[in-house]
Design a protein around this motif. Structure first.
Motif, mmCIF file in Angstrom:
data_model
loop_
_atom_site.group_PDB
_atom_site.id
_atom_site.type_symbol
_atom_site.label_atom_id
_atom_site.label_comp_id
_atom_site.label_asym_id
_atom_site.label_seq_id
_atom_site.Cartn_x
_atom_site.Cartn_y
_atom_site.Cartn_z
ATOM 1 N N MET A 1 -11.375 -26.848 -27.898
ATOM 2 C CA MET A 1 -12.532 -25.981 -27.886
ATOM 3 C C MET A 1 -12.458 -25.091 -26.639
ATOM 4 O O MET A 1 -12.202 -25.560 -25.543
ATOM 5 N N HIS B 1 -25.226 -19.241 -32.375
ATOM 6 C CA HIS B 1 -23.838 -19.461 -31.980
ATOM 7 C C HIS B 1 -23.423 -18.449 -30.924
ATOM 8 O O HIS B 1 -23.843 -17.290 -30.945
ATOM 9 N N MET C 1 -16.937 -21.911 -22.648
ATOM 10 C CA MET C 1 -17.974 -20.899 -22.862
ATOM 11 C C MET C 1 -18.086 -20.019 -21.634
ATOM 12 O O MET C 1 -18.189 -20.517 -20.514
ATOM 13 N N SER D 1 -20.740 -16.917 -30.497
ATOM 14 C CA SER D 1 -19.965 -15.777 -30.988
ATOM 15 C C SER D 1 -20.848 -14.634 -31.447
ATOM 16 O O SER D 1 -20.365 -13.518 -31.647
ATOM 17 N N THR E 1 -22.900 -26.764 -24.762
ATOM 18 C CA THR E 1 -21.451 -26.602 -24.830
ATOM 19 C C THR E 1 -20.824 -27.406 -25.967
ATOM 20 O O THR E 1 -19.804 -27.002 -26.514
ATOM 21 N N GLN F 1 -21.377 -25.210 -29.000
ATOM 22 C CA GLN F 1 -21.074 -23.792 -28.768
ATOM 23 C C GLN F 1 -22.268 -22.904 -29.122
ATOM 24 O O GLN F 1 -22.121 -21.867 -29.761
#
Length: 113
Positions: A1, A68, A4, A70, A31, A34
Motif C-alpha cells: 500500500m 477515498h 498517503m 484518490s 491510513t 486510504q
C-alpha cells in the motif's frame, strides 16, 4: 500500500464525485482504508439513538463521511489550484550530525507545504 501524501489540516479539493470542485480542510485521515474526511464534503444524514445521560441526545445529524484519497488533490498555497506533491530529500547538519529531512513540495509552483 502506498504512503498517503495528504495529512490532517491540509487544504484539498475534490476532483471527482458529487462534491467535485469543493475545497475544504482535512479533519481526519484513515491510513488503513486510504480515506480522508474533509470539512463540508460528502455530508450524510446519520440517525442517532438516544444514549446515556451526559452524552449527545438522539436524533438526526448531518456529518461528514470519509472519501477515498484518490478523489482529492492538495491545493497549491500560491496558485489556489489542485496540484500533485513531490518529496524533496535534503541532508541537514545539526549539532555535528547529518540528518535526512523530507519536505513536501508542490509540483505546480515548487513551493514547500
Amino acid at each position: 500500500m502506498a504512503k498517503m501524501k495528504i495529512k490532517k489540516n491540509d487544504l484539498v479539493q475534490v476532483i471527482s464525485g458529487p462534491d467535485k470542485g469543493k475545497q475544504g480542510k482535512v479533519i481526519g485521515v484513515k491510513t488503513e482504508t486510504q480515506r480522508v474526511t474533509v470539512e463540508g464534503v460528502n455530508r450524510v444524514t446519520k440517525h442517532l439513538r438516544a444514549g446515556q445521560p451526559g452524552q449527545a441526545s438522539g436524533g438526526i445529524q448531518v456529518v461528514e463521511a470519509p472519501i477515498h484519497v484518490s478523489n482529492v488533490m492538495i491545493v497549491d498555497p500560491e496558485t489556489n489550484q489542485p496540484t500533485r506533491i513531490r518529496t524533496r530529500v535534503e541532508q541537514v547538519e545539526r549539532d555535528g550530525k547529518t540528518k535526512t529531512v523530507r519536505t513536501r513540495v508542490s509540483v505546480r509552483s515548487g513551493k514547500d507545504f
